[in-house]
Design a protein around this motif. Sequence first.
Motif, mmCIF file in Angstrom:
data_model
loop_
_atom_site.group_PDB
_atom_site.id
_atom_site.type_symbol
_atom_site.label_atom_id
_atom_site.label_comp_id
_atom_site.label_asym_id
_atom_site.label_seq_id
_atom_site.Cartn_x
_atom_site.Cartn_y
_atom_site.Cartn_z
ATOM 1 N N ALA A 37 2.634 -10.786 -5.928
ATOM 2 C CA ALA A 37 1.691 -10.149 -5.007
ATOM 3 C C ALA A 37 2.266 -10.118 -3.595
ATOM 4 C CB ALA A 37 0.354 -10.882 -5.033
ATOM 5 N N TYR A 38 2.858 -11.229 -3.168
ATOM 6 C CA TYR A 38 3.451 -11.291 -1.832
ATOM 7 C C TYR A 38 4.598 -10.291 -1.693
ATOM 8 C CZ TYR A 38 5.805 -12.948 2.320
ATOM 9 O OH TYR A 38 6.404 -13.016 3.551
ATOM 10 N N ASN A 39 5.410 -10.170 -2.721
ATOM 11 C CA ASN A 39 6.504 -9.197 -2.680
ATOM 12 C C ASN A 39 5.961 -7.792 -2.459
ATOM 13 O OD1 ASN A 39 8.270 -11.305 -3.131
ATOM 14 N ND2 ASN A 39 8.547 -10.859 -5.306
ATOM 15 N N ARG A 40 4.852 -7.456 -3.117
ATOM 16 C CA ARG A 40 4.251 -6.118 -2.957
ATOM 17 C C ARG A 40 3.677 -5.942 -1.549
ATOM 18 N NH1 ARG A 40 2.922 -2.412 -6.905
ATOM 19 N NH2 ARG A 40 2.271 -0.493 -5.899
ATOM 20 N N LEU A 41 3.115 -7.007 -0.990
ATOM 21 C CA LEU A 41 2.592 -6.946 0.378
ATOM 22 C C LEU A 41 3.685 -6.608 1.390
ATOM 23 C CD1 LEU A 41 0.128 -9.940 0.726
ATOM 24 C CD2 LEU A 41 -0.363 -7.563 1.253
ATOM 25 N N ASN A 42 4.896 -7.015 1.089
ATOM 26 C CA ASN A 42 6.020 -6.701 1.971
ATOM 27 C C ASN A 42 6.402 -5.232 1.902
ATOM 28 O OD1 ASN A 42 7.200 -9.091 3.412
ATOM 29 N ND2 ASN A 42 7.012 -9.945 1.358
ATOM 30 N N GLU A 43 5.960 -4.537 0.854
ATOM 31 C CA GLU A 43 6.329 -3.139 0.650
ATOM 32 C C GLU A 43 5.308 -2.158 1.196
ATOM 33 O OE1 GLU A 43 6.907 -2.763 -3.549
ATOM 34 O OE2 GLU A 43 8.529 -4.242 -3.575
ATOM 35 N N GLU A 44 4.029 -2.536 1.180
ATOM 36 C CA GLU A 44 2.983 -1.592 1.583
ATOM 37 C C GLU A 44 1.721 -2.334 2.031
ATOM 38 O OE1 GLU A 44 1.294 0.641 -1.848
ATOM 39 O OE2 GLU A 44 2.714 -0.565 -3.007
ATOM 40 N N PRO A 45 0.907 -1.678 2.846
ATOM 41 C CA PRO A 45 -0.296 -2.336 3.371
ATOM 42 C C PRO A 45 -1.479 -2.302 2.394
ATOM 43 C CG PRO A 45 -0.087 -0.146 4.312
ATOM 44 C CD PRO A 45 1.127 -0.358 3.444
ATOM 45 N N PHE A 46 -2.317 -3.315 2.505
ATOM 46 C CA PHE A 46 -3.560 -3.403 1.739
ATOM 47 C C PHE A 46 -4.674 -3.776 2.704
ATOM 48 C CE2 PHE A 46 -0.348 -3.857 -1.456
ATOM 49 C CZ PHE A 46 -0.873 -3.228 -2.565
ATOM 50 N N THR A 47 -5.896 -3.410 2.361
ATOM 51 C CA THR A 47 -7.058 -3.719 3.180
ATOM 52 C C THR A 47 -7.563 -5.128 2.893
ATOM 53 O OG1 THR A 47 -7.672 -1.394 2.974
ATOM 54 C CG2 THR A 47 -9.331 -2.873 3.886
ATOM 55 N N LEU A 48 -7.501 -5.523 1.605
ATOM 56 C CA LEU A 48 -8.068 -6.792 1.166
ATOM 57 C C LEU A 48 -7.138 -7.473 0.178
ATOM 58 C CD1 LEU A 48 -10.533 -8.794 0.744
ATOM 59 C CD2 LEU A 48 -11.270 -7.253 -1.056
ATOM 60 N N LEU A 49 -6.974 -8.768 0.362
ATOM 61 C CA LEU A 49 -6.299 -9.612 -0.616
ATOM 62 C C LEU A 49 -7.378 -10.400 -1.346
ATOM 63 C CD1 LEU A 49 -3.907 -11.085 -1.955
ATOM 64 C CD2 LEU A 49 -3.944 -12.667 -0.008
ATOM 65 N N LEU A 50 -7.466 -10.200 -2.647
ATOM 66 C CA LEU A 50 -8.407 -10.923 -3.493
ATOM 67 C C LEU A 50 -7.559 -11.815 -4.391
ATOM 68 C CD1 LEU A 50 -11.313 -11.303 -4.545
ATOM 69 C CD2 LEU A 50 -10.913 -9.365 -6.064
ATOM 70 N N THR A 51 -7.642 -13.116 -4.196
ATOM 71 C CA THR A 51 -6.728 -14.011 -4.892
ATOM 72 C C THR A 51 -7.390 -15.248 -5.466
ATOM 73 O OG1 THR A 51 -4.649 -15.258 -4.686
ATOM 74 C CG2 THR A 51 -6.028 -15.141 -2.724
ATOM 75 N N ASP A 52 -6.929 -15.611 -6.649
ATOM 76 C CA ASP A 52 -7.275 -16.903 -7.216
ATOM 77 C C ASP A 52 -6.545 -17.951 -6.376
ATOM 78 O OD1 ASP A 52 -8.191 -18.884 -8.906
ATOM 79 O OD2 ASP A 52 -6.934 -18.327 -10.599
ATOM 80 N N ILE A 53 -7.004 -19.178 -6.405
ATOM 81 C CA ILE A 53 -6.312 -20.226 -5.647
ATOM 82 C C ILE A 53 -5.223 -20.877 -6.489
ATOM 83 C CG2 ILE A 53 -6.556 -22.494 -4.587
ATOM 84 C CD1 ILE A 53 -9.174 -21.574 -3.402
ATOM 85 N N VAL A 54 -5.563 -21.271 -7.712
ATOM 86 C CA VAL A 54 -4.606 -21.989 -8.547
ATOM 87 C C VAL A 54 -3.837 -20.982 -9.408
ATOM 88 C CG1 VAL A 54 -4.339 -23.765 -10.312
ATOM 89 C CG2 VAL A 54 -6.112 -24.003 -8.576
ATOM 90 N N MET A 55 -2.557 -20.776 -9.050
ATOM 91 C CA MET A 55 -1.687 -19.836 -9.768
ATOM 92 C C MET A 55 -0.265 -20.380 -9.783
ATOM 93 S SD MET A 55 -2.714 -16.048 -8.375
ATOM 94 C CE MET A 55 -2.340 -16.454 -6.673
ATOM 95 N N PRO A 56 0.532 -19.891 -10.748
ATOM 96 C CA PRO A 56 1.937 -20.296 -10.778
ATOM 97 C C PRO A 56 2.744 -19.605 -9.680
ATOM 98 C CG PRO A 56 1.482 -18.728 -12.538
ATOM 99 C CD PRO A 56 0.166 -19.051 -11.878
#
Length: 119
Positions: A37-56
């Motif tokens: 997800a972070y890699n994609r954020l570096n490529e293009e903008p988003f309005t909202l990040l909706l994320t689980d807390i516990v992830m690999p």
Amino acid sequence: MTRILLAEDDNDMRRFLAKALENAGYEVVSFDNGQSAYNRLNEEPFTLLLTDIVMPEMDGIELARKATALDPEIKVMFITGFAAVALNPDANTPKDAKVLSKPFHLKDLVDEVEKLLAA
């Protein structure tokens, strides 16, 4: 169109969340871990990040910190069964982040997303 970046490691949950948000008129790009997800954020903008807390690979709190460092305007919502983690002041979560505790109804998710985006 409002663009939402969804990071959730549970495949079924991710599909349900994405479908509910798409049905509500949002464009959703989803990943099964924080690093992707972070890699994609570096490529293009988003309005909202909706994320689980516990992830690999990268947890949702670290993802949110990095996302707001990249784009201070991005809104953040955590979805978790571990709400106390996100609410812990030592966690350094983004100041306006919203927490939605599992389990929740998909309508509640859409309502909370709409409220956060309107804020």
